[in-house]
Design a protein around this motif. Structure first.
Motif, PDB file in Angstrom:
ATOM      1  N   THR A   2       0.843  -1.183   0.000  1.00 35.78           N
ATOM      2  CA  THR A   2       0.000   0.000   0.000  1.00 35.78           C
ATOM      3  C   THR A   2       0.883   1.239   0.000  1.00 35.78           C
ATOM      4  OG1 THR A   2      -1.629  -1.225   1.278  1.00 35.78           O
ATOM      5  CG2 THR A   2      -1.847   1.160   1.243  1.00 35.78           C
ATOM      6  N   THR A   3       0.523   2.205  -0.821  1.00 37.49           N
ATOM      7  CA  THR A   3       1.313   3.435  -0.902  1.00 37.49           C
ATOM      8  C   THR A   3       0.978   4.342   0.279  1.00 37.49           C
ATOM      9  OG1 THR A   3       1.295   3.298  -3.313  1.00 37.49           O
ATOM     10  CG2 THR A   3       1.885   5.419  -2.352  1.00 37.49           C
ATOM     11  N   PRO A   4       1.977   4.700   1.089  1.00 35.89           N
ATOM     12  CA  PRO A   4       1.724   5.596   2.227  1.00 35.89           C
ATOM     13  C   PRO A   4       1.222   6.965   1.765  1.00 35.89           C
ATOM     14  CG  PRO A   4       3.864   4.531   2.446  1.00 35.89           C
ATOM     15  CD  PRO A   4       3.362   4.223   1.055  1.00 35.89           C
ATOM     16  N   ASP A   5       0.426   7.608   2.610  1.00 37.67           N
ATOM     17  CA  ASP A   5      -0.149   8.911   2.289  1.00 37.67           C
ATOM     18  C   ASP A   5       0.913   9.950   1.960  1.00 37.67           C
ATOM     19  OD1 ASP A   5      -2.718   7.956   2.593  1.00 37.67           O
ATOM     20  OD2 ASP A   5      -2.895   8.623   4.681  1.00 37.67           O
ATOM     21  N   PHE A   6       2.058   9.941   2.676  1.00 32.83           N
ATOM     22  CA  PHE A   6       3.067  10.963   2.415  1.00 32.83           C
ATOM     23  C   PHE A   6       3.654  10.818   1.007  1.00 32.83           C
ATOM     24  CE2 PHE A   6       6.037   7.715   3.824  1.00 32.83           C
ATOM     25  CZ  PHE A   6       7.227   8.009   3.163  1.00 32.83           C
ATOM     26  N   ILE A   7       3.708   9.599   0.482  1.00 28.24           N
ATOM     27  CA  ILE A   7       4.212   9.399  -0.877  1.00 28.24           C
ATOM     28  C   ILE A   7       3.152   9.839  -1.894  1.00 28.24           C
ATOM     29  CG2 ILE A   7       4.954   7.680  -2.581  1.00 28.24           C
ATOM     30  CD1 ILE A   7       6.361   6.240  -0.278  1.00 28.24           C
ATOM     31  N   ARG A   8       1.886   9.590  -1.595  1.00 22.59           N
ATOM     32  CA  ARG A   8       0.811  10.071  -2.477  1.00 22.59           C
ATOM     33  C   ARG A   8       0.878  11.593  -2.602  1.00 22.59           C
ATOM     34  NH1 ARG A   8      -3.232   5.829  -3.001  1.00 22.59           N
ATOM     35  NH2 ARG A   8      -2.919   4.344  -1.317  1.00 22.59           N
ATOM     36  N   ILE A  10       3.569  13.509  -2.229  1.00 17.51           N
ATOM     37  CA  ILE A  10       4.743  13.845  -3.045  1.00 17.51           C
ATOM     38  C   ILE A  10       4.437  13.594  -4.516  1.00 17.51           C
ATOM     39  CG2 ILE A  10       7.121  13.189  -3.603  1.00 17.51           C
ATOM     40  CD1 ILE A  10       7.448  12.546  -0.572  1.00 17.51           C
ATOM     41  N   ARG A  11       3.815  12.468  -4.823  1.00 16.97           N
ATOM     42  CA  ARG A  11       3.503  12.123  -6.205  1.00 16.97           C
ATOM     43  C   ARG A  11       2.550  13.143  -6.842  1.00 16.97           C
ATOM     44  NH1 ARG A  11       7.212   9.366  -8.645  1.00 16.97           N
ATOM     45  NH2 ARG A  11       7.650   7.361  -7.725  1.00 16.97           N
ATOM     46  N   ALA A  12       1.701  13.779  -6.034  1.00 13.02           N
ATOM     47  CA  ALA A  12       0.760  14.763  -6.570  1.00 13.02           C
ATOM     48  C   ALA A  12       1.496  15.912  -7.253  1.00 13.02           C
ATOM     49  CB  ALA A  12      -0.147  15.294  -5.465  1.00 13.02           C
ATOM     50  N   SER A  13       2.680  16.256  -6.750  1.00 19.66           N
ATOM     51  CA  SER A  13       3.437  17.334  -7.379  1.00 19.66           C
ATOM     52  C   SER A  13       4.637  16.824  -8.184  1.00 19.66           C
ATOM     53  CB  SER A  13       3.915  18.343  -6.334  1.00 19.66           C
ATOM     54  OG  SER A  13       4.779  17.731  -5.415  1.00 19.66           O
ATOM     55  N   PRO A  92       3.471  -0.371 -12.654  1.00 17.96           N
ATOM     56  CA  PRO A  92       2.551  -0.334 -13.807  1.00 17.96           C
ATOM     57  C   PRO A  92       1.941   1.044 -14.083  1.00 17.96           C
ATOM     58  CG  PRO A  92       2.169  -2.325 -12.539  1.00 17.96           C
ATOM     59  CD  PRO A  92       3.149  -1.479 -11.750  1.00 17.96           C
ATOM     60  N   ASN A  93       1.785   1.873 -13.052  1.00 16.54           N
ATOM     61  CA  ASN A  93       1.206   3.205 -13.259  1.00 16.54           C
ATOM     62  C   ASN A  93       2.237   4.224 -13.734  1.00 16.54           C
ATOM     63  OD1 ASN A  93       2.713   3.758 -10.982  1.00 16.54           O
ATOM     64  ND2 ASN A  93       1.000   4.503  -9.762  1.00 16.54           N
ATOM     65  N   GLY A  94       3.492   3.791 -13.924  1.00 15.30           N
ATOM     66  CA  GLY A  94       4.548   4.677 -14.412  1.00 15.30           C
ATOM     67  C   GLY A  94       5.406   5.296 -13.322  1.00 15.30           C
ATOM     68  N   ASP A  95       5.029   5.146 -12.056  1.00 12.10           N
ATOM     69  CA  ASP A  95       5.844   5.677 -10.961  1.00 12.10           C
ATOM     70  C   ASP A  95       7.195   4.966 -10.934  1.00 12.10           C
ATOM     71  OD1 ASP A  95       3.753   7.298 -10.195  1.00 12.10           O
ATOM     72  OD2 ASP A  95       3.255   6.167  -8.378  1.00 12.10           O
ATOM     73  N   VAL A  96       8.263   5.740 -10.755  1.00 15.23           N
ATOM     74  CA  VAL A  96       9.609   5.182 -10.675  1.00 15.23           C
ATOM     75  C   VAL A  96      10.130   5.396  -9.256  1.00 15.23           C
ATOM     76  CG1 VAL A  96      11.947   5.225 -11.632  1.00 15.23           C
ATOM     77  CG2 VAL A  96       9.992   5.740 -13.107  1.00 15.23           C
ATOM     78  N   CYS A  97      10.611   4.318  -8.650  1.00 16.82           N
ATOM     79  CA  CYS A  97      11.150   4.370  -7.281  1.00 16.82           C
ATOM     80  C   CYS A  97      12.481   3.637  -7.231  1.00 16.82           C
ATOM     81  CB  CYS A  97      10.207   3.687  -6.294  1.00 16.82           C
ATOM     82  SG  CYS A  97       8.614   4.464  -6.102  1.00 16.82           S
ATOM     83  N   GLN A  98      13.334   4.085  -6.332  1.00 17.46           N
ATOM     84  CA  GLN A  98      14.558   3.368  -6.017  1.00 17.46           C
ATOM     85  C   GLN A  98      14.606   3.279  -4.501  1.00 17.46           C
ATOM     86  OE1 GLN A  98      18.262   5.098  -7.392  1.00 17.46           O
ATOM     87  NE2 GLN A  98      19.265   3.097  -7.313  1.00 17.46           N
TER      88      GLN A  98
END
Length: 167
Positions: A2-8, A10-13, A92-98
């Motif tokens: 599950t994606t944590p709220d703080f990452i959501r 960050i992803r918004a911007s 799959p949604n295109g988000d890139v993480c390391q």
């Protein structure tokens, strides 16, 4: 996972661009030497327990929290097994993480192993010599956690980083 709220937030911007994230893996052993695994709901595969540290959370606390959230098992971190920067991955949604992974060897101290959230289909203890199919990431960490060795990290080239600036 599950994606944590703080990452959501960050992803918004930030959009899909690469995010460097603090990841923690917990290799949990019981008193019989068995290892705790969960069968992931997103892939159906067995895996070790892990997750993303929350802002301000110490990595060992992340291990304890993730193990309980996913498996209902209480544990105590005993040592750092390895620290490793993983390869970037694209979801799959295109988000890139390391992920910078810190793996802890943990000892179970209580609780009954069960799927405790939606991330796992089932949770079980396994003898280390009778594991279900696992990816190399999990197998490597389990075997390293069994051994009493110094913390593993990728070696630095002999000249060291930045040596070219001082030559």
């Amino acid at each position: 996972m599950t994606t944590p709220d703080f990452i959501r937030a960050i992803r918004a911007s930030a959009g899909n661009q690469l995010l460097l994230l603090p990841g923690v893996t917990a290799i949990v052993f019981d008193d019989r030497g068995r290892v705790l695994l969960g069968r992931r709901s997103d892939t159906g595969q067995w895996a070790v327990v892990g997750g993303i540290a929350e802002p301000g959370e110490q990595p060992a606390q992340t291990a304890v929290r993730e193990v309980y959230e996913e498996t209902a098992v209480h544990c105590v971190p005993e040592r750092v097994v390895l620290v490793q920067m993983l390869e970037p991955m694209t979801y799959p949604n295109g988000d890139v993480c390391q992920f910078q992974d810190i793996t802890f060897r943990c000892r179970a101290t209580g609780g009954e192993a069960r799927a405790n959230d939606s991330e796992s289909l089932e949770v079980a203890w396994f003898e280390v010599d009778d594991l279900p199919p696992l990816d190399p990431f999990a197998v490597d960490r389990i075997h390293r956690a069994q051994r009493d060795e110094p913390t593993w990290f990728a070696p630095v080239p002999a000249a060291g980083i930045g040596a070219e600036r001082h030559a």
